[in-house]
Scaffold this motif. Structure first.
Motif, PDB file in Angstrom:
ATOM      1  N   UNK A  92       0.833  -1.192   0.000  1.00  0.00           N
ATOM      2  CA  UNK A  92       0.000   0.000   0.000  1.00  0.00           C
ATOM      3  C   UNK A  92       0.874   1.251   0.000  1.00  0.00           C
ATOM      4  N   UNK A  93       0.337   2.333  -0.544  1.00  0.00           N
ATOM      5  CA  UNK A  93       1.032   3.615  -0.534  1.00  0.00           C
ATOM      6  C   UNK A  93       0.827   4.300   0.812  1.00  0.00           C
ATOM      7  N   UNK A  94       1.551   5.378   1.035  1.00  0.00           N
ATOM      8  CA  UNK A  94       1.401   6.103   2.292  1.00  0.00           C
ATOM      9  C   UNK A  94      -0.025   6.609   2.518  1.00  0.00           C
ATOM     10  N   UNK A  95      -0.646   7.282   1.532  1.00  0.00           N
ATOM     11  CA  UNK A  95      -2.028   7.715   1.767  1.00  0.00           C
ATOM     12  C   UNK A  95      -2.968   6.545   2.045  1.00  0.00           C
ATOM     13  N   UNK A  96      -2.751   5.399   1.407  1.00  0.00           N
ATOM     14  CA  UNK A  96      -3.601   4.247   1.650  1.00  0.00           C
ATOM     15  C   UNK A  96      -3.414   3.717   3.069  1.00  0.00           C
ATOM     16  N   UNK A  97      -2.165   3.613   3.522  1.00  0.00           N
ATOM     17  CA  UNK A  97      -1.909   3.129   4.882  1.00  0.00           C
ATOM     18  C   UNK A  97      -2.500   4.100   5.901  1.00  0.00           C
ATOM     19  N   UNK A  98      -2.356   5.401   5.632  1.00  0.00           N
ATOM     20  CA  UNK A  98      -2.919   6.399   6.553  1.00  0.00           C
ATOM     21  C   UNK A  98      -4.435   6.265   6.622  1.00  0.00           C
ATOM     22  N   UNK A 131      -6.186   3.529   5.921  1.00  0.00           N
ATOM     23  CA  UNK A 131      -6.443   2.241   6.562  1.00  0.00           C
ATOM     24  C   UNK A 131      -6.326   2.379   8.091  1.00  0.00           C
ATOM     25  N   UNK A 132      -5.240   3.025   8.541  1.00  0.00           N
ATOM     26  CA  UNK A 132      -5.056   3.203   9.978  1.00  0.00           C
ATOM     27  C   UNK A 132      -6.168   4.024  10.599  1.00  0.00           C
ATOM     28  N   UNK A 133      -6.602   5.093   9.915  1.00  0.00           N
ATOM     29  CA  UNK A 133      -7.662   5.933  10.474  1.00  0.00           C
ATOM     30  C   UNK A 133      -8.984   5.178  10.566  1.00  0.00           C
ATOM     31  N   UNK A 134      -9.272   4.346   9.575  1.00  0.00           N
ATOM     32  CA  UNK A 134     -10.500   3.552   9.640  1.00  0.00           C
ATOM     33  C   UNK A 134     -10.445   2.584  10.816  1.00  0.00           C
ATOM     34  N   UNK A 135      -9.274   2.019  11.097  1.00  0.00           N
ATOM     35  CA  UNK A 135      -9.135   1.157  12.272  1.00  0.00           C
ATOM     36  C   UNK A 135      -9.368   1.961  13.548  1.00  0.00           C
ATOM     37  N   UNK A 194      -0.404  -0.608  11.995  1.00  0.00           N
ATOM     38  CA  UNK A 194      -0.344  -0.316  10.554  1.00  0.00           C
ATOM     39  C   UNK A 194       0.497   0.926  10.284  1.00  0.00           C
ATOM     40  N   UNK A 195       0.268   1.988  11.060  1.00  0.00           N
ATOM     41  CA  UNK A 195       0.997   3.238  10.832  1.00  0.00           C
ATOM     42  C   UNK A 195       2.483   3.068  11.097  1.00  0.00           C
ATOM     43  N   UNK A 196       2.819   2.439  12.213  1.00  0.00           N
ATOM     44  CA  UNK A 196       4.228   2.307  12.586  1.00  0.00           C
ATOM     45  C   UNK A 196       4.969   1.356  11.658  1.00  0.00           C
ATOM     46  N   UNK A 241       3.082   9.999   9.744  1.00  0.00           N
ATOM     47  CA  UNK A 241       3.470  10.703  10.968  1.00  0.00           C
ATOM     48  C   UNK A 241       2.312  11.557  11.475  1.00  0.00           C
ATOM     49  N   UNK A 242       1.693  12.280  10.565  1.00  0.00           N
ATOM     50  CA  UNK A 242       0.581  13.150  10.942  1.00  0.00           C
ATOM     51  C   UNK A 242      -0.568  12.347  11.543  1.00  0.00           C
ATOM     52  N   UNK A 243      -0.875  11.193  10.948  1.00  0.00           N
ATOM     53  CA  UNK A 243      -1.972  10.361  11.447  1.00  0.00           C
ATOM     54  C   UNK A 243      -1.641   9.796  12.825  1.00  0.00           C
ATOM     55  N   UNK A 244      -0.377   9.417  13.039  1.00  0.00           N
ATOM     56  CA  UNK A 244       0.014   8.898  14.349  1.00  0.00           C
ATOM     57  C   UNK A 244      -0.129   9.983  15.416  1.00  0.00           C
TER      58      UNK A 244
END
Length: 798
Positions: free
Chosen positions: A247-253, A255-259, A271-273, A292-295
Motif C-alpha cells: 500500500x502507498x502512504x495515503x492508503x496506509x494512513x 487504513x489506519x484511520x478507519x481502524x 499499521x501506521x508504525x 506521521x501526521x496520522x500517528x
C-alpha cells in the motif's frame, strides 16, 4: 523451431511483466486498441498517469494527472468518429472497433471529469461486444465494468456502483492489477457511505493482492532491509520504496484511520508504525508526512510500547536522513520531536540527537567525496483471499444498445431518462442544486408507464427522480412540486438517507413514520454521516422540548455512540456532539459521567485547537473519578505534543504536567476527606478559583462539622455555578435535595437568598412550559415559607 520457441517465451515474459507493473487500470483494453485504428490514441492515453483523482481527497490513492477537456485524445476520437469508421469490424475475440472507440472515449472523459458522458460511453462500449465470442477473453469487458462502477460511484449511485464492481471482480480471474483496482474503487465507496467493516476487509484483501504481485514479479526474496521489527528495535527506515508493491502512504494512513474509527487502536497504530518502518518519513514533509501526521493526531490513545516504537523510528530517521542542503528544517523537526517526547514521557531515554545529525552529515560527506551516491533511492520518499459471497447481478438491459447504419448509438427514451438521472445525480453530488433539480424534474415527467419501474440504483426511475427533487428542495427551497411530495421507502441507500433527513416531516402518520425511520436506520451502514446527523437532531428535539428531557437525550447519545463505531463524527466533527452530550449530563446532574464523556471526546478529537477550546474539562475535574483524572492527564500531555510539533515557536513549557498542577492536589483533598481531616481539606479548597464541585465538597465538610449555615451556603453556590454550565438545569437536582433537607436548620436570611434563587428558576421553568418542574419548585417555596414562619415562632417563644 528453437527460434520460434524463444520468441514465444519472450512474448510470455513480456506479457507477464506488463501485467505485474501495469501503470493503468485499462491495460487489456489499450492492448486491443493497438490492433485497431485507435492505435495512436491508445498510446497517448497510456502515457498519462493512472486514474487516481477522486471526489474525496482524504481517500485519494495518489496524485492524478487528468486529461483536460478538449485534450488531444478527445479531439482525435471526435475526428475519428466523423470519418469512415469501420464500426462493425471485429478487432479480436468478439471485441469490435466500436468497443475500443467508446472505451477510450469513456476513459479519457472519466480522467477529464465528465462523469455522465463517460458513463454513457462505457455503456455504449458494452453494446459492441459479442459476448459469446468474448467468453474466453473477458478482461477488456471487466475493465469497462470497472469504469462503469467508478462513474456510478462518482455520481453517488452507490448500490449500482457495488453491483458493477462486484461483477467485475467475479470475472477478473487471476489478474492481480485489475483486482487491486476494483478493491480500491470499492474502498472509496465504503469510505463515502461509512461502511467501515467493509473498508477494513477490502484493505486486508488489497494487502494480499499487493504482496502476491511482489512475489510473482520479483520472486520470494525480500527487497526490504527489515521486516516489521520489534517494538524496541525497529528496522532501518525506507526498506521498501513506495510504489514497488504494498500500500502507498495515503492508503496506509486511510487504513489506519478507519481502524481508529472502528475502535481498533492497537491495529491502527501497528499499521501506521509498520508503514513508517517500511516507507520512511518524507524529508520534504516532516510532520505532514501522512503516516506521521496520522500517528500524532491519534497519539492520545497510544500505549507505552507504541510511543517508544515511534520514538525509536524518529531516531532511525535521523540516521537514515538524506542530510542534504535544504533538509535542515526536517532534521530539526526530528530532534525537537524526540526531545519533546522525552519531556512528556518519563519512560523514554534521552539521547544525543545532535551528535547523530553530525555523524550522518559526516557520513554523507565521506560518501560523496569517495565518488559514491547515497541518493539512488531518493524517490522512495515520494508521496504519491476470500471475498464476501456476491450474487451475480444480471447486467442492466440499458447496455443492450443497437447501432444504426451510420454507426451511431440509438437513443431510446430509457437511455435519455437514465442519462438525465445520471447527470442530475452528478450535479447533486457536486452541490449544483439548481441544475440537478431541473434534470430531476424532467426525468420525473418522463418516468411514466413502462419507464417508471426500470431499475436505478436500488430503486426505480420514478422514485429516484422524485427523491432527487426532494433532496434539492431541502437545500434551495421548492420552486415547483412533483405530483406528490412523498416517495417510496425501499431498500436503496438514497431512500434511507432522505427518510432520515425528513425525520418526522415525511407524513402526518407518526406510527408509519416511526416504522420508516427504523427501516432506514437498518438500511444504512453504521457510520453513515447522515445517521450521525439524525441522532444529533433527535437529541436537539429532546433538549429543546418544553420538558427539556435530558435523560432521553442522554439515552439517545448512548445509543448512538454504542451502536455506531464512527467515528467520523466521533473524530472530526464531534467536538460539538461530545460537548452537547456532556451538557445533557450536567443538566441531569450526572457530573462524574459528564467528565468521563469529556475524556472520551478528547481521546478522539483530532484537532488540537478544538481540544483547547473544549471548555469543560477544568471546570469538571473536581467531579471526576481518580481513574478519569489520570486518563485526562495522559490525554492532555499527548494532545500538546501535536500542538508543539505542528506549530513552530510554541514554548515546550506549555506541555507542563497538568496532573502535577491539579490532579495531585485533588487527590490529596479526597484523601483528607476519607480520613476525616476536614480542616486540612478546607485549607486546600480555600482558593480564589473554586469550582462547583469544590463548593459541593465544602458543603459536605461543613455538614460533617455541624456548621449548617456554612454548609447550606456552599451547596447553594455549587448549584448556581453548575447552573451556568448547564443552561437548562433541571429541578429537582441533587443540590436541591441536599438544601431541602437543611431548610429547618438554617438562618432566615440564608433561606431568603434560597427563596429568591428558586423564584428565578420557577420563572424559567414556567416560560419553557416545564409544568412538572414548576410544581415541584412551588412546593419547595411553600416549605421554605413554612420553615421561616416556624423559625419566627420559635424565636418569638424563646
Amino acid at each position: 523451431m528453437i527460434l520460434s520457441k524463444k520468441i514465444i517465451l519472450l512474448l510470455i515474459i513480456l506479457l507477464f511483466n506488463l501485467n505485474c507493473f501495469a501503470t493503468d487500470d485499462f491495460a487489456h483494453t489499450l492492448d486491443l486498441a493497438k490492433l485497431s485504428s485507435c492505435k495512436d490514441i491508445a498510446e497517448e492515453i497510456q502515457k498519462t498517469p493512472r486514474l487516481t483523482k477522486v471526489a474525496h481527497p482524504e481517500y485519494s490513492l495518489g496524485e492524478g494527472c487528468p486529461i483536460g477537456r478538449g485534450g488531444s485524445p478527445q479531439s482525435k476520437l471526435k475526428a475519428l468518429s466523423v470519418g469512415p469508421f469501420p464500426w462493425r469490424f471485429e478487432v479480436t475475440n468478439g471485441y469490435r472497433e466500436g468497443f475500443v472507440y467508446y472505451a477510450l472515449l469513456g476513459y479519457a472523459n472519466e480522467l477529464s471529469g465528465d462523469i455522465p458522458f463517460a458513463y454513457r460511453c462505457y455503456q455504449n462500449s458494452l453494446a459492441c461486444i459479442d459476448k459469446d465470442k468474448s467468453f474466453n477473453y473477458p478482461l477488456p469487458r471487466v475493465e469497462i465494468y470497472l469504469g462503469i462502477g467508478r462513474t456510478c460511484l462518482a455520481s453517488g449511485r452507490y448500490m449500482d456502483a457495488k453491483d458493477w464492481l462486484d461483477n467485475a471482480f467475479l470475472e477478473a480471474g487471476d489478474d492481480l492489477q485489475l483486482q487491486a483496482a476494483i478493491d480500491r474503487a470499492l474502498i472509496q465507496r465504503a469510505n463515502e457511505i461509512g461502511d467501515y467493516p467493509e473498508v477494513i476487509f477490502l484493505f486486508q484483501h488489497l494487502e494480499q493482492l499487493e504482496s502476491e504481485k511482489v512475489r510473482k514479479c520479483e520472486g520470494n526474496s525480500p527487497f526490504s532491509k527489515g521486516g516489521k521489527g520489534a517494538l524496541n528495535s525497529p528496522p532501518v527506515l525506507g526498506g521498501v520504496p513506495e510504489g514497488r508493491g504494498g500500500l502507498t502512504k495515503p492508503e496506509i494512513a486511510n487504513y489506519g484511520q478507519i481502524l481508529f474509527y472502528s475502535r481498533k487502536d492497537r491495529e491502527g497504530f501497528s499499521k501506521l508504525l509498520t508503514g513508517i518502518s517500511k516507507l520512511g518519513i518524507d524529508n520534504n514533509l516532516g510532520v505532514k508526512d501522512p503516516l506521521v501526521d496520522k500517528f500524532l493526531n491519534n497519539i492520545m490513545r497510544a500505549d507505552d510500547d507504541e510511543v517508544k516504537w515511534f520514538y525509536n523510528l524518529l531516531g532511525c530517521a535521523i540516521v537514515d536522513a538524506r542530510a542534504k542542503a535544504g533538509d535542515e528544517e526536517y532534521l530539526a523537526f526530528l530532534c525537537n520531536a524526540r526531545t519533546l517526547f522525552c519531556k512528556v514521557y518519563d519512560f523514554l531515554d534521552s539521547e544525543d540527537d545532535l551528535k547523530k545529525v553530525k555523524e550522518r552529515i559526516d557520513e554523507v560527506r565521506r560518501q560523496i567525496a569517495a565518488g559514491g551516491s547515497i541518493f539512488k533511492n531518493e524517490n522512495k520518499y515520494s508521496v504519491s483471499g476470500n471475498r464476501y459471497p456476491v450474487k451475480k447481478k444480471k447486467i442492466s438491459k440499458s447496455s443492450n444498445r443497437k447501432i444504426d447504419k451510420s454507426g451511431n448509438m440509438e437513443k431510446t427514451p430509457g437511455i435519455i431518462l437514465e442519462d438525465l438521472l445520471m447527470f442530475a445525480d452528478w450535479k447533486l453530488k457536486n452541490k449544483d442544486y439548481k441544475t440537478a433539480r431541473t434534470n430531476y424534474f424532467l426525468a420525473y415527467q418522463m418516468a411514466t408507464g413502462i419507464f417508471a419501474n426500470l431499475e436505478y440504483d436500488g430503486t426505480t426511475f420514478a422514485n429516484a427522480a422524485n427523491m432527487g427533487s426532494i433532496f434539492c428542495d431541502l437545500h434551495i427551497g421548492p420552486h415547483f412540486k412533483p405530483k406528490t411530495s412523498m416517495f417510496e421507502l425501499d431498500e436503496s441507500i438514497r431512500s434511507a438517507e432522505l427518510t432520515l433527513q425528513l425525520y418526522r416531516k415525511a407524513s402526518n402518520d407518526l406510527q408509519r413514520n416511526k416504522y420508516d425511520v427504523k427501516m432506514a436506520i437498518k438500511s444504512l451502514p453504521q457510520a453513515h454521516p447522515i445517521l450521525a446527523d439524525y441522532y444529533s437532531k433527535k437529541v436537539h428535539l429532546y433538549l429543546c422540548s418544553n420538558e427539556c428531557n435530558a435523560e432521553k437525550a442522554n439515552k439517545c447519545y448512548q445509543k448512538y455512540f454504542q451502536r455506531t463505531t464512527d467515528m467520523r463524527a466521533a473524530y472530526n466533527c464531534s467536538i460539538s456532539a461530545y460537548g452537547e452530550w456532556c451538557e445533557t449530563c450536567v443538566i441531569a446532574g450526572k457530573m462524574e459521567l459528564a467528565f468521563k464523556i469529556t475524556v472520551m471526546g478528547l481521546s478522539y478529537i483530532s484537532n488540537p485547537d478544538a481540544r483547547d477550546n473544549f471548555g469543560y474539562p477544568l471546570e469538571l475535574f473536581s467531579w471526576a473519578s481518580n481513574e478519569d483524572l489520570e486518563r485526562f492527564n495522559q490525554i492532555f500531555k499527548a494532545s500538546k505534543i501535536y500542538g508543539m510539533l505542528a506549530n513552530i515557536g510554541i514554548s515546550w513549557s506549555e506541555a507542563a504536567d497538568w496532573y502535577k498542577l491539579y490532579g495531585k492536589k485533588e487527590e490529596t483533598i479526597r484523601k483528607y476527606m476519607v480520613q476525616g481531616k476536614y480542616h486540612e481539606a478546607l485549607e486546600l479548597l480555600d482558593s480564589k478559583h473554586k469550582q462547583s464541585g469544590h463548593y459541593f465538597k465544602i458543603a459536605h465538610i461543613y455538614a460533617n462539622l455541624g456548621e449548617t449555615n456554612k454548609s447550606f451556603e456552599a451547596m447553594l453556590t455549587a448549584w448556581r455555578k453548575r447552573g451556568r454550565l448547564g443552561s437548562q438545569a433541571r429541578y429537582p437536582t441533587f443540590e436541591a435535595k441536599f438544601l431541602n433537607s437543611f431548610i429547618d436548620n438554617v438562618e432566615t436570611n440564608i433561606l431568603d437568598d434560597y427563596y429568591q434563587w428558586l423564584t428565578q428558576i420557577e420563572k424559567q421553568c414556567m416560560s419553557r412550559g416545564r409544568t412538572g418542574d414548576t410544581t415541584r419548585i412551588q412546593q419547595t417555596l411553600m416549605d421554605i415559607k413554612t420553615a421561616e414562619q416556624e423559625n419566627k415562632n420559635f424565636n418569638k417563644d424563646f
